[in-house]
Design an enzyme around this catalytic site. Structure first.
Site, PDB file in Angstrom:
ATOM      1  N   ASP A  54      32.742  42.564  35.138  1.00  0.00           N
ATOM      2  CA  ASP A  54      32.348  42.543  33.614  1.00  0.00           C
ATOM      3  C   ASP A  54      31.791  41.287  33.175  1.00  0.00           C
ATOM      4  OD1 ASP A  54      33.288  43.596  30.778  1.00  0.00           O
ATOM      5  OD2 ASP A  54      33.873  41.474  30.770  1.00  0.00           O
ATOM      6  N   GLU A 144      28.056  47.270  34.466  1.00  0.00           N
ATOM      7  CA  GLU A 144      27.862  47.956  33.427  1.00  0.00           C
ATOM      8  C   GLU A 144      26.625  47.863  32.790  1.00  0.00           C
ATOM      9  OE1 GLU A 144      30.155  49.311  28.989  1.00  0.00           O
ATOM     10  OE2 GLU A 144      30.642  47.387  29.918  1.00  0.00           O
ATOM     11  N   ASP A 226      38.652  40.924  29.248  1.00  0.00           N
ATOM     12  CA  ASP A 226      37.636  40.998  30.345  1.00  0.00           C
ATOM     13  C   ASP A 226      38.185  41.541  31.782  1.00  0.00           C
ATOM     14  OD1 ASP A 226      35.842  39.694  28.386  1.00  0.00           O
ATOM     15  OD2 ASP A 226      36.715  37.809  29.047  1.00  0.00           O
TER      16      ASP A 226
END
Length: 305
Positions: A54, A144, A226
């Site tokens: 992340d 992502e 996170d």
């Protein structure tokens, strides 16, 4: 590279000489042998090997496995642009204060250019350190796909997002995983990784930016914002690992070369028979006054049956 060239394990294809910020550089394009088997990831057939990565601003990188094990967390990142902003403003004022076309203005502009190059080098070095640490220790990573262009429209976060260079980090992870025979899963940008509880998979209605701790109202699970997102990325990769495309396959070819031989060259908006895989670009809009379909002399042609 010098040893590989001497032993014949690499061949120089082309060299590009560039001059930037007062320094000369030579970029070599080489055809080299693959990495040694000891430096490549071993084939992993188990499903419990994915690591979610992340990216953020408060915590630059948070990496964790699907079971909640944290493998990497980078909180203190250099923020090179913000750190050097005071010096950049001072050098910019010196440039605008000099007379246009003068030698002093050229020297001041050169100092400003060296400052920008130093900032870029600091950012690039940090990104390589983070990407190497992730790729060297994990063969399956999940990141992502962020809409970085849309984030830059936010005037409050634009400078911080540009300074983080998330797109460059993703690019480095992509080609370094290819070198080491690893896998990289691209999670859909609309996947609610931050709002989803990693314990019971309940999706919260909203998760504001100032809320740094995730609290599930169903099972009462507490986790760092996170870290919770990284765990959800790893879980998504485990559930969709069979649908992840092969990285060497890539996407659509955009820089396919033209075949050898002489012949008519196609225009920029056309695709020739030798341009394999290239997509034609849309034609440019005509500039100037729009042309009328028929003039006054062709009225009788228009009225004919």
């Amino acid at each position: 590279m010098r040893r590989m060239l001497a032993k014949g394990r690499a061949k120089t294809v082309s060299a590009t000489v560039s001059h930037r910020a007062g320094r000369w550089a030579v970029s070599l394009t080489c055809e080299a042998a693959d990495l040694h088997d000891a430096r490549r990831h071993q084939p992993n057939t188990s499903a419990a090997g994915w690591v979610g990565v992340d990216r953020g601003l408060s915590t630059f990188v948070a990496a964790a496995r699907a079971d909640g094990t944290q493998v990497l967390r980078v909180d203190d990142w250099p923020r090179p642009a913000r750190t050097a902003m005071a010096r950049q403003r001072r050098l910019s004022r010196k440039v605008t204060g000099k007379q246009r076309g003068s030698t002093n203005r050229a020297k001041a502009a050169a100092r400003l250019g060296r400052h920008h190059a130093r900032v870029a080098a600091t950012r690039r070095r940090f990104l390589h350190q983070v990407s190497n640490q992730l790729v060297n220790t994990h063969d399956r990573l999940a990141i992502e796909t962020l809409t970085i262009t849309g984030m830059l429209a936010n005037r409050r976060l634009a400078s911080a997002v540009a300074d983080a260079a998330w797109g460059e980090l993703a690019r480095q992870l992509t080609y370094k995983q290819q070198w080491r025979a690893g896998q990289l899963a691209l999670v859909d940008r609309w996947h609610p990784s931050t709002k989803t509880c990693s314990a019971c998979r309940t999706v919260a209605p909203t998760m504001p930016l100032h809320q740094r701790t995730f609290t599930c109202h169903v099972c009462g699970h507490h986790a760092d914002r996170d870290h919770n997102a990284a765990v959800n990325l790893a879980i998504w990769a485990e559930q969709h690992h069979a649908q992840i495309r092969d990285l060497p396959a890539g996407g659509p070819v955009t820089n396919a070369g033209r075949g050898e031989g002489s012949g008519p060259r196609t225009r920029a908006d056309e695709t020739g028979p030798d341009d394999a895989g290239t997509a034609p670009t849309p034609p440019r809009a005509r500039r100037g006054r729009p042309r009328r379909a028929l003039s006054h002399n062709s009225t009788e042609l228009r009225n004919r049956p």
